[in-house]
Write an enzyme that holds these catalytic residues in place. Structure first.
Site, PDB file in Angstrom:
ATOM      1  N   SER A   1       0.853  -1.194   0.000  1.00  0.00           N
ATOM      2  CA  SER A   1       0.000   0.000   0.000  1.00  0.00           C
ATOM      3  C   SER A   1       0.879   1.230   0.000  1.00  0.00           C
ATOM      4  O   SER A   1       1.994   1.214   0.533  1.00  0.00           O
ATOM      5  CB  SER A   1      -0.903   0.013   1.236  1.00  0.00           C
ATOM      6  OG  SER A   1      -1.559   1.264   1.381  1.00  0.00           O
TER       7      SER A   1
ATOM      8  N   TYR B   1      -1.032  -0.657  10.780  1.00  0.00           N
ATOM      9  CA  TYR B   1      -1.259  -1.001   9.370  1.00  0.00           C
ATOM     10  C   TYR B   1      -0.085  -0.554   8.503  1.00  0.00           C
ATOM     11  O   TYR B   1       0.445  -1.338   7.700  1.00  0.00           O
ATOM     12  CB  TYR B   1      -2.550  -0.347   8.889  1.00  0.00           C
ATOM     13  CG  TYR B   1      -2.822  -0.524   7.422  1.00  0.00           C
ATOM     14  CD1 TYR B   1      -3.272  -1.742   6.915  1.00  0.00           C
ATOM     15  CD2 TYR B   1      -2.636   0.528   6.515  1.00  0.00           C
ATOM     16  CE1 TYR B   1      -3.530  -1.907   5.572  1.00  0.00           C
ATOM     17  CE2 TYR B   1      -2.889   0.370   5.175  1.00  0.00           C
ATOM     18  CZ  TYR B   1      -3.338  -0.852   4.699  1.00  0.00           C
ATOM     19  OH  TYR B   1      -3.592  -1.012   3.360  1.00  0.00           O
TER      20      TYR B   1
END
Length: 255
Positions: free
Chosen positions: A142, A155
């Site tokens: 990501s 995350y």
């Protein structure tokens, strides 16, 4: 093996979002696609959606945090469908973590799923691909892994670990015949991003993301990052010194 010899594809995290859209897109191209996720019902629903397409979807339920199960599932896929020529390791989850909600379990669970869930498959898969002297592997990280962002300490760290893992692995794979791609999406409409309460710039649909990923895989790009305007801005942020970066991010996020 030609660049698009994707006779047998394996996609993890395939039940929803980018994984599901990618599985259907590849089935339209005539690929045999093994799809894995923890949700059996969602996998079966996806198989039903693929009926009548040029290729086929085959469900292989899997918890990617189970190391032994990952190796066993790979062996089953190759015994039943043939050698995996393209694997997209896409399983992952997200949890925003404000400072007052910090707990060790949140960090452990995201690292086990997002990072070790990739490693658990990459290790046995690369062993097989090395024996064949060919293959293609894609890892979904990501843009959140580029630099530290508010509420993303768990995350973002798991995605940053994947980016570093892929960069190191790219160097190690030289001369093996194995192509590696690192997929760094921005905001894509999925059940996970539907939970976000903040505006998501340059939000893409999963089908659009799948198309961009396939284009990048066809060209064997190392990094497949999109949308470009969002990625460009985040890459610029990576160049800033901390004295500028921290105040700027606080101002952008109104913290």
């Amino acid at each position: 093996m030609s660049k698009t010899d994707w006779s047998v594809v394996w996609i993890t995290g395939a039940s929803t979002g980018i994984g599901a859209a990618l599985a259907l897109a590849l089935a339209r191209r005539g690929c045999t696609v093994a799809i894995s996720a923890r949700g059996v019902a969602a996998l079966e629903n996806l198989v039903h959606q693929a009926q009548g397409l040029a290729g086929e979807l085959w469900p292989y339920p899997l918890d990617v945090t189970d190391t032994a199960a990952c190796a066993a599932t790979l062996a089953q896929i190759e015994a039943e469908r043939g050698p995996v020529t393209l694997a997209v390791l896409n399983a992952g989850s997200h949890r925003a973590l404000a400072l007052e909600a910090f707990e060790v379990a949140a960090f452990e669970s995201l690292m086990r799923l997002n990072y070790m869930g990739v490693v658990n498959i990459a290790v046995p898969l690369l062993e097989r691909m090395r024996r064949h002297g060919s293959g293609q592997l894609a890892i979904t990280a990501s843009v959140a892994g580029y630099r530290g962002l508010p509420t993303a300490s768990a995350y973002g760290a798991s995605k940053a670990a994947l980016i570093n893992f892929a960069e190191a692995l790219q160097l190690d794979l030289k001369g093996t015949g194995i192509a590696l791609s690192l997929i760094n999406p921005g905001f894509v409409r999925t059940p996970l991003t539907d939970q976000n309460s903040f505006p998501m710039p340059f939000l893409l649909e999963a089908e659009d993301a799948a198309g961009r990923i396939i284009q990048g895989l066809e060209k064997r790009h190392f990094e497949i990052a999109f949308p470009w305007r969002f990625v460009f801005g985040l890459k610029l942020l990576r160049l800033l010194p901390y004295s500028v970066y921290f105040p700027l991010v606080r101002w952008i996020t109104r913290l």
